[in-house]
Scaffold this motif. Structure first.
Motif, PDB file in Angstrom:
ATOM      1  N   LEU A   1       0.835  -1.203   0.000  1.00 38.61           N
ATOM      2  CA  LEU A   1       0.000   0.000   0.000  1.00 38.61           C
ATOM      3  C   LEU A   1       0.869   1.253   0.000  1.00 38.61           C
ATOM      4  O   LEU A   1       0.579   2.220  -0.720  1.00 38.61           O
ATOM      5  N   GLY A   2       1.941   1.250   0.784  1.00 37.41           N
ATOM      6  CA  GLY A   2       2.868   2.373   0.771  1.00 37.41           C
ATOM      7  C   GLY A   2       3.489   2.569  -0.596  1.00 37.41           C
ATOM      8  O   GLY A   2       3.663   3.707  -1.067  1.00 37.41           O
ATOM      9  N   THR A   3       3.821   1.455  -1.277  1.00 37.83           N
ATOM     10  CA  THR A   3       4.360   1.526  -2.637  1.00 37.83           C
ATOM     11  C   THR A   3       3.350   2.160  -3.588  1.00 37.83           C
ATOM     12  O   THR A   3       3.686   3.045  -4.388  1.00 37.83           O
ATOM     13  N   ALA A   4       2.098   1.721  -3.493  1.00 37.62           N
ATOM     14  CA  ALA A   4       1.053   2.254  -4.373  1.00 37.62           C
ATOM     15  C   ALA A   4       0.828   3.742  -4.124  1.00 37.62           C
ATOM     16  O   ALA A   4       0.699   4.530  -5.074  1.00 37.62           O
ATOM     17  N   LEU A   5       0.794   4.144  -2.865  1.00 34.58           N
ATOM     18  CA  LEU A   5       0.606   5.562  -2.546  1.00 34.58           C
ATOM     19  C   LEU A   5       1.782   6.397  -3.052  1.00 34.58           C
ATOM     20  O   LEU A   5       1.591   7.515  -3.554  1.00 34.58           O
ATOM     21  N   GLY A   6       2.993   5.867  -2.923  1.00 32.86           N
ATOM     22  CA  GLY A   6       4.164   6.589  -3.405  1.00 32.86           C
ATOM     23  C   GLY A   6       4.136   6.786  -4.907  1.00 32.86           C
ATOM     24  O   GLY A   6       4.454   7.865  -5.423  1.00 32.86           O
ATOM     25  N   LEU A   7       3.751   5.736  -5.654  1.00 30.50           N
ATOM     26  CA  LEU A   7       3.636   5.846  -7.106  1.00 30.50           C
ATOM     27  C   LEU A   7       2.566   6.865  -7.489  1.00 30.50           C
ATOM     28  O   LEU A   7       2.734   7.624  -8.456  1.00 30.50           O
ATOM     29  N   PHE A   8       1.485   6.894  -6.736  1.00 34.14           N
ATOM     30  CA  PHE A   8       0.386   7.804  -7.054  1.00 34.14           C
ATOM     31  C   PHE A   8       0.771   9.268  -6.826  1.00 34.14           C
ATOM     32  O   PHE A   8       0.586  10.114  -7.706  1.00 34.14           O
ATOM     33  N   VAL A   9       1.321   9.580  -5.657  1.00 33.88           N
ATOM     34  CA  VAL A   9       1.600  10.988  -5.348  1.00 33.88           C
ATOM     35  C   VAL A   9       2.770  11.539  -6.154  1.00 33.88           C
ATOM     36  O   VAL A   9       2.893  12.758  -6.323  1.00 33.88           O
ATOM     37  N   SER A  10       3.629  10.667  -6.676  1.00 34.91           N
ATOM     38  CA  SER A  10       4.763  11.148  -7.452  1.00 34.91           C
ATOM     39  C   SER A  10       4.303  11.888  -8.705  1.00 34.91           C
ATOM     40  O   SER A  10       5.033  12.720  -9.251  1.00 34.91           O
ATOM     41  N   ALA A  11       3.079  11.604  -9.170  1.00 33.75           N
ATOM     42  CA  ALA A  11       2.560  12.278 -10.357  1.00 33.75           C
ATOM     43  C   ALA A  11       2.256  13.743 -10.095  1.00 33.75           C
ATOM     44  O   ALA A  11       2.175  14.538 -11.036  1.00 33.75           O
ATOM     45  N   PHE A  12       2.110  14.111  -8.835  1.00 36.55           N
ATOM     46  CA  PHE A  12       1.710  15.482  -8.504  1.00 36.55           C
ATOM     47  C   PHE A  12       2.869  16.313  -7.949  1.00 36.55           C
ATOM     48  O   PHE A  12       2.680  17.472  -7.579  1.00 36.55           O
ATOM     49  N   ALA A  13       4.053  15.733  -7.873  1.00 38.33           N
ATOM     50  CA  ALA A  13       5.221  16.445  -7.340  1.00 38.33           C
ATOM     51  C   ALA A  13       6.133  16.861  -8.491  1.00 38.33           C
ATOM     52  O   ALA A  13       6.302  16.135  -9.466  1.00 38.33           O
ATOM     53  N   ALA A  14       6.727  18.059  -8.362  1.00 41.13           N
ATOM     54  CA  ALA A  14       7.648  18.565  -9.381  1.00 41.13           C
ATOM     55  C   ALA A  14       9.101  18.411  -8.964  1.00 41.13           C
ATOM     56  O   ALA A  14      10.000  18.643  -9.767  1.00 41.13           O
ATOM     57  N   SER A  15       9.348  18.032  -7.723  1.00 40.93           N
ATOM     58  CA  SER A  15      10.715  17.852  -7.230  1.00 40.93           C
ATOM     59  C   SER A  15      10.691  16.829  -6.099  1.00 40.93           C
ATOM     60  O   SER A  15       9.624  16.499  -5.563  1.00 40.93           O
ATOM     61  N   GLU A  16      11.875  16.338  -5.748  1.00 40.50           N
ATOM     62  CA  GLU A  16      11.961  15.374  -4.655  1.00 40.50           C
ATOM     63  C   GLU A  16      11.512  15.999  -3.337  1.00 40.50           C
ATOM     64  O   GLU A  16      10.921  15.341  -2.491  1.00 40.50           O
ATOM     65  N   PHE A  17      11.787  17.287  -3.177  1.00 39.45           N
ATOM     66  CA  PHE A  17      11.354  17.979  -1.964  1.00 39.45           C
ATOM     67  C   PHE A  17       9.833  17.995  -1.865  1.00 39.45           C
ATOM     68  O   PHE A  17       9.264  17.769  -0.796  1.00 39.45           O
ATOM     69  N   GLN A  18       9.156  18.244  -2.998  1.00 40.82           N
ATOM     70  CA  GLN A  18       7.699  18.226  -2.985  1.00 40.82           C
ATOM     71  C   GLN A  18       7.163  16.828  -2.710  1.00 40.82           C
ATOM     72  O   GLN A  18       6.127  16.672  -2.059  1.00 40.82           O
ATOM     73  N   ALA A  19       7.860  15.808  -3.206  1.00 42.28           N
ATOM     74  CA  ALA A  19       7.428  14.432  -2.932  1.00 42.28           C
ATOM     75  C   ALA A  19       7.443  14.147  -1.432  1.00 42.28           C
ATOM     76  O   ALA A  19       6.523  13.519  -0.895  1.00 42.28           O
TER      77      ALA A  19
END
Length: 245
Positions: free
Chosen positions: A143-161
């Motif tokens: 579930l953590g993997t799935a959430l990480g893949l999902f939110v990465s689409a909305f971040a423009a930098s590693e800091f935003q992730a």
């Protein structure tokens, strides 16, 4: 989706991880170290460790997999790797499934180590089967993997992730029932907690902690966590972008 392309994507991600010891340490060793620290924090109160250790056995992997997966996926996009891959005959579903398989393999190792350590080295006392405990820990990591893949689409930098963690993880952590029973919360907060997947992850761990056999509530909790992971993976494939603006 194509099985061969999905498997090739998973193999590529695993090869990259092999050359990234820091990410491997974060995913595999940090949950183990956190559980060990927690055990000695409650050294004089082993029952307290038993009561919250099982829940945290699922929460720690979820958090670490969320962080590593979101940053790794974003790095692929910002470096242009993702754009080049999607220019090939590789669908978004193949890509997301490949990432899920690769990080899922790491999640299996992570869950085995953390569960084995908690039960046989740290003395976590559970009434139910250790295999059920392992199952919930593995589903939480996925579930953590799935959430990480999902939110990465909305971040423009590693800091935003990383900034997505307070928005996605912390509310679930506060409302999952770890600090207070969900039934004692304000009705609005209890209603919110009823739709958060981490709540069912903690409930599943509690079922293993207190019941010798697999209960209907445990099956419900496991199915909900698994369904949430699949749903978030599907959303991740639908929102995946080729490049960062």
């Amino acid at each position: 989706m194509n099985a061969a392309r999905t498997a090739a994507t998973a193999a590529r991600v695993l090869r990259q991880l092999r050359h990234d010891p820091r990410s491997i340490a974060l995913m595999v060793l940090v949950p183990v170290l956190m559980l060990t620290l927690l055990r000695f924090v409650f050294d004089g109160s082993p029952r307290t460790f038993d009561s919250i250790g099982a829940s945290l056995l699922g929460i720690f992997p979820l958090i670490t997999m969320f962080l590593v997966t979101s940053i790794a996926t974003l790095r692929e996009r910002t470096s242009g790797t993702l754009e080049r891959l999607l220019a090939m005959p590789l669908g978004k579903g193949d890509l997301i499934a490949g990432y899920a398989l690769a990080f899922g393999a790491v999640a299996v190792v992570q869950s085995l180590l953390a569960t084995g350590l908690a039960l046989w080295a740290l003395g976590l006392d559970v009434v139910g089967s250790p295999w059920l405990l392992l199952l919930v820990a593995l589903l939480d990591a996925l579930l953590g993997t799935a959430l990480g893949l999902f939110v990465s689409a909305f971040a423009a930098s590693e800091f935003q992730a990383v900034q997505f963690m307070p928005a996605v993880i912390f509310p679930q952590l506060l409302l999952c029932g770890l600090f207070a029973a969900r039934s004692t919360m304000h009705p609005v907060l209890e209603g919110i907690s009823d739709v958060l997947p981490m709540s069912y992850a903690v409930d599943g761990m509690t079922q293993v902690l207190t019941h010798t056999d697999m209960t209907a509530d445990f099956v419900r909790d496991v199915v909900i966590v698994a369904a949430c992971a699949v749903l978030v993976l599907a959303l991740g494939a639908a929102t995946l972008r080729r490049r960062t603006p």
